[in-house]
Write an enzyme that holds these catalytic residues in place. Sequence first.
Site, PDB file in Angstrom:
ATOM      1  N   HIS A  48      46.256  42.723  39.240  1.00 16.82           N
ATOM      2  CA  HIS A  48      45.521  42.664  38.249  1.00 16.82           C
ATOM      3  C   HIS A  48      44.201  43.258  37.907  1.00 16.82           C
ATOM      4  CE1 HIS A  48      45.336  40.499  34.702  1.00 16.82           C
ATOM      5  NE2 HIS A  48      43.537  39.555  34.712  1.00 16.82           N
ATOM      6  N   HIS A  58      33.531  44.012  32.983  1.00 16.28           N
ATOM      7  CA  HIS A  58      33.948  43.682  34.564  1.00 16.28           C
ATOM      8  C   HIS A  58      33.510  44.674  35.254  1.00 16.28           C
ATOM      9  CE1 HIS A  58      35.995  40.726  32.612  1.00 16.28           C
ATOM     10  NE2 HIS A  58      36.866  41.428  31.894  1.00 16.28           N
ATOM     11  N   HIS A  83      43.431  43.291  33.648  1.00 15.40           N
ATOM     12  CA  HIS A  83      42.214  42.917  33.069  1.00 15.40           C
ATOM     13  C   HIS A  83      40.971  44.096  32.432  1.00 15.40           C
ATOM     14  CE1 HIS A  83      39.390  40.208  34.512  1.00 15.40           C
ATOM     15  NE2 HIS A  83      38.470  40.793  35.309  1.00 15.40           N
ATOM     16  N   VAL A  84      41.186  44.892  32.293  1.00  9.66           N
ATOM     17  CA  VAL A  84      39.964  45.582  31.838  1.00  9.66           C
ATOM     18  C   VAL A  84      40.953  46.170  30.510  1.00  9.66           C
ATOM     19  CG1 VAL A  84      38.509  47.723  31.444  1.00  9.66           C
ATOM     20  CG2 VAL A  84      38.847  46.721  33.180  1.00  9.66           C
ATOM     21  N   HIS A  85      40.301  45.702  29.028  1.00 14.92           N
ATOM     22  CA  HIS A  85      41.364  45.902  27.827  1.00 14.92           C
ATOM     23  C   HIS A  85      41.132  47.060  27.401  1.00 14.92           C
ATOM     24  CE1 HIS A  85      41.024  41.312  27.715  1.00 14.92           C
ATOM     25  NE2 HIS A  85      42.056  41.679  28.262  1.00 14.92           N
TER      26      HIS A  85
END
Length: 205
Positions: A48, A58, A83-85
């Site tokens: 993730h 993040h 995790h990072v959009h």
Amino acid sequence: YYSFENGPAHFLCLDANYPTNIVDAKLHQWIERDLTNARVPWKLVCFHHPGFHSSLMHYNVQWMRLLSPLFEKCGVDVVFSGHVHNYQRTKPLRFAPTNPSGWDARWMVAGRFTLDEKFDGRERTEPDGIVYVVTGGGGAGLYDNDMPRYPEDWRRAFNWVPFTARSIADRHSFSLVEVDARQLTLHQLDAEGQEVDRFQITKRK
């Protein structure tokens, strides 16, 4: 933690959530045994939290970088994270952590980078290093990773290296991967089905 094979690809899936102990010797032994026992051409790892990305959001979540030397040793081709959009992919890279045994999850992970600047994924398709893909743009609110807009913030990121080859943060997208015995192709498609990025990796005979 688990793995499976589908056609010519071996998939290793890891739990990246804190407080997973990324430097645990038993975990490293299990990963090495799993990857070295794979008898198919491609080795793909999924977890993730990305170790390498160029978003401010993040950015300090870097503990998965500590597994990079092990992935390199075991011949991993591509690492996929979320995790990072947004969508990002790195240049092929090798990473040597500066102080892996003294890791503290509260801090960023510094180290020595070696980047393959020749690989372009189209004409030059044999990478020297691992390509790290963040495919987190599937539906949630997007994170802006337009680094030139934040020069002061990036000057404070002491361990940033220009390893990002491509990033898409202005639209949602997903990754479609096609693989056969000699070639892996990633197509990044937006919500309308338009290709916004593509790269290929070729295995030597």
